[in-house]
Design a protein around this motif. Sequence first.
Motif, PDB file in Angstrom:
ATOM      1  N   GLU A   2       0.830  -1.207   0.000  1.00 36.25           N
ATOM      2  CA  GLU A   2       0.000   0.000   0.000  1.00 36.25           C
ATOM      3  C   GLU A   2       0.861   1.252   0.000  1.00 36.25           C
ATOM      4  O   GLU A   2       1.496   1.597   0.997  1.00 36.25           O
ATOM      5  CB  GLU A   2      -0.924  -0.015   1.222  1.00 36.25           C
ATOM      6  N   ASP A   3       0.910   1.921  -1.148  1.00 40.41           N
ATOM      7  CA  ASP A   3       1.555   3.232  -1.278  1.00 40.41           C
ATOM      8  C   ASP A   3       3.031   3.246  -0.866  1.00 40.41           C
ATOM      9  O   ASP A   3       3.485   4.146  -0.171  1.00 40.41           O
ATOM     10  CB  ASP A   3       0.792   4.275  -0.452  1.00 40.41           C
ATOM     11  N   VAL A  47      -0.925  -0.821  -4.475  1.00 45.69           N
ATOM     12  CA  VAL A  47      -1.813   0.340  -4.416  1.00 45.69           C
ATOM     13  C   VAL A  47      -0.964   1.593  -4.589  1.00 45.69           C
ATOM     14  O   VAL A  47       0.006   1.810  -3.853  1.00 45.69           O
ATOM     15  CB  VAL A  47      -2.569   0.398  -3.078  1.00 45.69           C
ATOM     16  N   GLU A  48      -1.332   2.424  -5.554  1.00 47.86           N
ATOM     17  CA  GLU A  48      -0.607   3.671  -5.833  1.00 47.86           C
ATOM     18  C   GLU A  48      -1.586   4.842  -5.715  1.00 47.86           C
ATOM     19  O   GLU A  48      -2.267   5.189  -6.673  1.00 47.86           O
ATOM     20  CB  GLU A  48      -0.002   3.638  -7.234  1.00 47.86           C
ATOM     21  N   VAL A  49      -1.646   5.418  -4.531  1.00 45.57           N
ATOM     22  CA  VAL A  49      -2.506   6.583  -4.318  1.00 45.57           C
ATOM     23  C   VAL A  49      -1.675   7.850  -4.349  1.00 45.57           C
ATOM     24  O   VAL A  49      -1.894   8.753  -5.154  1.00 45.57           O
ATOM     25  CB  VAL A  49      -3.278   6.466  -2.988  1.00 45.57           C
ATOM     26  N   ASN A  50      -0.696   7.918  -3.478  1.00 46.88           N
ATOM     27  CA  ASN A  50       0.162   9.102  -3.388  1.00 46.88           C
ATOM     28  C   ASN A  50       1.554   8.883  -3.966  1.00 46.88           C
ATOM     29  O   ASN A  50       2.273   9.845  -4.227  1.00 46.88           O
ATOM     30  CB  ASN A  50       0.298   9.541  -1.924  1.00 46.88           C
ATOM     31  N   ARG A  56       4.083   6.564  -6.738  1.00 43.71           N
ATOM     32  CA  ARG A  56       4.311   5.619  -7.819  1.00 43.71           C
ATOM     33  C   ARG A  56       5.224   4.509  -7.318  1.00 43.71           C
ATOM     34  O   ARG A  56       6.203   4.765  -6.615  1.00 43.71           O
ATOM     35  CB  ARG A  56       4.964   6.340  -9.011  1.00 43.71           C
ATOM     36  N   ARG A  59      -1.631  -3.290 -10.438  1.00 43.63           N
ATOM     37  CA  ARG A  59      -1.657  -1.948  -9.865  1.00 43.63           C
ATOM     38  C   ARG A  59      -3.083  -1.445  -9.672  1.00 43.63           C
ATOM     39  O   ARG A  59      -3.969  -1.727 -10.478  1.00 43.63           O
ATOM     40  CB  ARG A  59      -0.870  -0.981 -10.734  1.00 43.63           C
ATOM     41  N   TYR A  60      -3.278  -0.665  -8.607  1.00 46.59           N
ATOM     42  CA  TYR A  60      -4.591  -0.112  -8.273  1.00 46.59           C
ATOM     43  C   TYR A  60      -4.430   1.357  -7.880  1.00 46.59           C
ATOM     44  O   TYR A  60      -3.395   1.753  -7.340  1.00 46.59           O
ATOM     45  CB  TYR A  60      -5.222  -0.869  -7.099  1.00 46.59           C
ATOM     46  N   THR A  61      -5.479   2.125  -8.102  1.00 47.86           N
ATOM     47  CA  THR A  61      -5.438   3.543  -7.743  1.00 47.86           C
ATOM     48  C   THR A  61      -6.134   3.818  -6.417  1.00 47.86           C
ATOM     49  O   THR A  61      -6.187   4.961  -5.976  1.00 47.86           O
ATOM     50  CB  THR A  61      -6.086   4.398  -8.848  1.00 47.86           C
ATOM     51  N   SER A  62      -6.677   2.790  -5.789  1.00 45.15           N
ATOM     52  CA  SER A  62      -7.274   2.950  -4.465  1.00 45.15           C
ATOM     53  C   SER A  62      -7.101   1.668  -3.667  1.00 45.15           C
ATOM     54  O   SER A  62      -7.051   0.571  -4.238  1.00 45.15           O
ATOM     55  CB  SER A  62      -8.768   3.295  -4.558  1.00 45.15           C
ATOM     56  N   SER A  69     -10.265  -0.763  -3.965  1.00 49.40           N
ATOM     57  CA  SER A  69     -10.367  -1.571  -5.191  1.00 49.40           C
ATOM     58  C   SER A  69      -9.459  -2.798  -5.105  1.00 49.40           C
ATOM     59  O   SER A  69      -9.826  -3.890  -5.559  1.00 49.40           O
ATOM     60  CB  SER A  69     -10.018  -0.731  -6.421  1.00 49.40           C
TER      61      SER A  69
END
Length: 232
Positions: free
Chosen positions: A49-50, A75-78, A80, A99-102, A105
């Motif tokens: 996660e991030d 997970v890539e929120v903030n 890469r 890869r996920y943006t949240s 998900s």
Amino acid sequence: MYWEEKILDIDYRDKDLYAYLAAFMTENKRQHFARVLAERTRHVTVLLEDIYQEQNASAVIRSADCFGIQDVHVVEVNHRYNLNRKVLKGAAKWVDIHRYTSTQSALDKLKGEGFKLVATSPHAEMTLDELPVNEKVAFMMGTESTGLTDQAMEQADYQIKIPMYGFTESFNLSVSTALCLNTIATKLRKDENIAWQMSEDERQVLAMRWVLKCIRRSELHIENFYKNLSHK
């Protein structure tokens, strides 16, 4: 950098095509493929996660490959998810990175595939050795500074602690992941009642993907294969 995989319009389950393409590799390479495929699993996975430190991110991918784990979820929120080739030693070529943006998900995806979500915490009562392995498990790992988000912790099916005997409260991310994967991989291989290996169909698809990464001018070889078929 991620390994860029070519997606070709072929039947990845075609054993005759695989045999034709594999003939362009050495016998040693073919045997190595067979040995690794026999140990590959999707019974265990990792969710990151991030993660922002590329050395740790890369070390996790390398550990996953070493312990036979085929999939890593990111997970890539903030941040890469950057990888360091020197640390990877080529591992990203063989491991599937999703890869996920949240966070949600990613969690929904894993839960939908039947995974039990596992979070590590120095305050947990269950130890890593006590974690049941009869169901698929996904180890969730957060950043070095803040750990997993509350969202991930709240949805964990298990919280476990890794036994430690010194003054420091926790291992770093890559070491924690490696310890979890080593423990679970050992337990799986000792339990004959758990079907942890990939299916024959999954292994065939993966073998085709790997051979395409190893031979040059794969599209030309595939074209020649189908030309030979049409002339028979």
